[in-house]
Design a protein around this motif. Structure first.
Motif, PDB file in Angstrom:
ATOM      1  N   ARG A 302       0.812  -1.221   0.000  1.00  0.00           N
ATOM      2  CA  ARG A 302       0.000   0.000   0.000  1.00  0.00           C
ATOM      3  C   ARG A 302       0.848   1.275   0.000  1.00  0.00           C
ATOM      4  O   ARG A 302       0.337   2.371  -0.238  1.00  0.00           O
ATOM      5  N   GLU A 305       0.501   4.031  -2.814  1.00  0.00           N
ATOM      6  CA  GLU A 305      -0.737   4.797  -2.712  1.00  0.00           C
ATOM      7  C   GLU A 305      -0.677   5.781  -1.547  1.00  0.00           C
ATOM      8  O   GLU A 305      -1.136   6.927  -1.654  1.00  0.00           O
ATOM      9  N   TYR A 306      -0.083   5.343  -0.431  1.00  0.00           N
ATOM     10  CA  TYR A 306       0.055   6.227   0.729  1.00  0.00           C
ATOM     11  C   TYR A 306       0.916   7.440   0.378  1.00  0.00           C
ATOM     12  O   TYR A 306       0.605   8.576   0.761  1.00  0.00           O
ATOM     13  N   GLU A 309      -1.077   9.872  -1.521  1.00  0.00           N
ATOM     14  CA  GLU A 309      -1.978  10.600  -0.616  1.00  0.00           C
ATOM     15  C   GLU A 309      -1.236  11.732   0.092  1.00  0.00           C
ATOM     16  O   GLU A 309      -1.748  12.851   0.213  1.00  0.00           O
ATOM     17  N   ARG A 348       5.240   2.406  -9.486  1.00  0.00           N
ATOM     18  CA  ARG A 348       3.875   2.381  -8.940  1.00  0.00           C
ATOM     19  C   ARG A 348       3.443   3.777  -8.519  1.00  0.00           C
ATOM     20  O   ARG A 348       2.291   4.184  -8.724  1.00  0.00           O
ATOM     21  N   GLU A 352       0.199   5.793  -9.985  1.00  0.00           N
ATOM     22  CA  GLU A 352      -0.874   6.294  -9.116  1.00  0.00           C
ATOM     23  C   GLU A 352      -1.044   7.804  -9.274  1.00  0.00           C
ATOM     24  O   GLU A 352      -2.167   8.315  -9.249  1.00  0.00           O
ATOM     25  N   GLU A 356      -4.423  10.022 -10.854  1.00  0.00           N
ATOM     26  CA  GLU A 356      -5.070  11.173 -10.214  1.00  0.00           C
ATOM     27  C   GLU A 356      -5.039  12.417 -11.096  1.00  0.00           C
ATOM     28  O   GLU A 356      -5.491  13.485 -10.683  1.00  0.00           O
TER      29      GLU A 356
END
Length: 434
Positions: A302, A305-306, A309, A348, A352, A356
């Motif tokens: 994960r 993705e973190y 964010e 990755r 990601e 967005e």
């Protein structure tokens, strides 16, 4: 006698798979005087080896060229030359499929080709990382059926896991200790003797291939779990306003009972992100769930993705959204100072960000372009003040040592440093750590 032939360098070596593991191994075998033949299905690799042209960072260009000129090392697409070799090391990829399950098709197809030409007295060793039981339950039946030879009576079979750490300046193929597990005492002795004739590192023998296969998975699962721990704590410390990198520096001052692991945007390379999946997949066969391992895998998987964010929150402070922002990603190699981007979390992160709606450019002094899903993505050719000024955010995903981080700090609006690469930069007003 076979042991005498090994000690006197009278046997011919075959290495199947000329990648990050196979080519360095083939070079080391040839350097000590064994005539070595490399086998691969990629014609470009075969052509390059036969021209003495190197494509692996851990191999010295001049050594490869010299060995080819002397006739000690050659490569071929033709597996019928297996009949001419006495020792075969299988070093083919063992990736995961789209369902995160072991893909052993390369191992299987290689063994099927080997079996067609296997002769009596040959030593076969698998070096590719795999699940416990592969050597005895998969490879042994394929070789016996395809060759009409019996393992233990007519040929020797074992497993010796590769230990390759690209870019490591201290340990390489030559001096890294080797583990050997084989079917029967005779096989263990001849395989261990073969590696001792080539390597400087210790050769540690175990009682079976399954022990050696599990040992390899333990090595990398140990790292996966501990990296998962520090990644989780890094996320917690961010919420608590605590510099976790300073926490680690303080903890590693203890001279016993603690080994430092560091957080990051995820896991890369062929082993650490993949090996735990082999074990968890095999464990289900026994009705067992590797809960701690699976938890760490979830955390590490994960992290890209973190990081995205967190990047979004940094941009929010500029009153900007990810959608439409221009972002520079620094580093796509999976670790510092190498050109290997296998399973790189940086890629990755880029994917990601693009999902967005961000406009992403990247710079990596070791990786000028990369291929993903059959598509080539080219990086920036130079890291200039103009480039850095043109972006809304710089995300450091690989801590290369030959990057001018002072320039980055000076010209960046904001920097998200996921690797603590800028730890020596004094002015930290625009730097945020993972």
């Amino acid at each position: 006698m076979l042991l005498d032939k090994i000690l006197n360098k009278k046997i011919t070596v075959g290495v199947v798979g000329l990648g990050y593991v196979g080519l360095p191994l083939a070079v080391e075998k040839a350097k000590v005087g064994f005539r070595t033949i490399g086998f691969d299905v990629q014609s470009l690799k075969v052509e390059m080896v036969n021209k003495g042209e190197n494509y692996i960072g851990d191999v010295v260009d001049s050594e490869l060229n010299d060995l080819v000129k002397k006739g000690l090392l050659s490569a071929t697409l033709d597996f019928s030359f297996i009949k001419d070799v006495d020792f075969i090391a299988i070093c083919v990829p063992t990736p995961l499929d789209e369902h995160q399950q072991p893909d052993i098709s390369y191992v299987k197809s290689s063994c099927e080709q080997i079996a067609k030409y296997l002769k009596k007295g040959t030593i076969v060793v698998l070096e590719s990382t795999t699940y416990p039981g592969t050597t005895e339950d998969l490879i042994k039946p394929i070789l016996e059926k395809g060759s009409n030879l019996k393992c233990g009576d007519d040929f020797y079979l074992g497993f010796s896991p590769e230990r390759v750490d690209p870019g490591n300046l201290k340990y390489n193929t030559k001096n890294t200790p080797k583990v050997v597990g084989a079917i029967g005492k005779d096989a263990t002795e001849v395989i261990a003797t073969m590696y001792r004739a080539v390597l400087e590192g210790d050769v540690h023998t175990v009682s079976s291939p399954a022990i050696a296969e599990m040992e390899k998975i333990l090595e990398n699962t140990y790292r996966n779990v501990n990296i998962g721990l520090v990644n989780e704590l890094a996320m917690l410390c961010n919420k608590m306003g605590i510099n976790f990198w300073e926490v680690i520096d303080a903890a590693k001052s203890k001279p016993y009972g603690f080994q430092a692991f560091y957080p990051g945007p995820g896991l890369g390379g062929h082993c650490i992100p993949l090996d735990p999946y082999y074990l968890s997949w095999k464990a289900r066969e026994y009705g067992f769930h590797t809960s701690m391992i699976e938890s760490s895998m979830m955390i590490n998987d994960r992290m890209p993705e973190y990081c995205v964010e967190r990047a979004g929150k940094i941009l929010n402070r500029q009153k900007k959204a990810l959608n439409g922002s221009k972002i520079l990603v620094l580093g796509v190699a999976y670790k510092q100072d190498i050109d290997d981007y296998r399973e790189s979390p940086a890629i990755r992160v880029i994917e990601e960000l693009e999902k967005e709606g961000a406009e992403v450019v990247f710079f990596d002094p070791f990786v000028r372009e990369y291929f993903k899903h059959g598509i080539e993505k080219k990086g920036e050719t130079e890291l200039t003040p103009a480039l850095v000024e043109s972006v809304d955010l710089v995300i450091i995903t690989t801590a290369h040592t030959n990057v001018d981080y002072s320039l980055i700090q000076k010209y960046s609006k904001d920097i998200f440093d996921t690797k603590n690469a800028m730890k020596s930069v004094e002015n930290r007003a625009n730097i945020e750590l993972l």
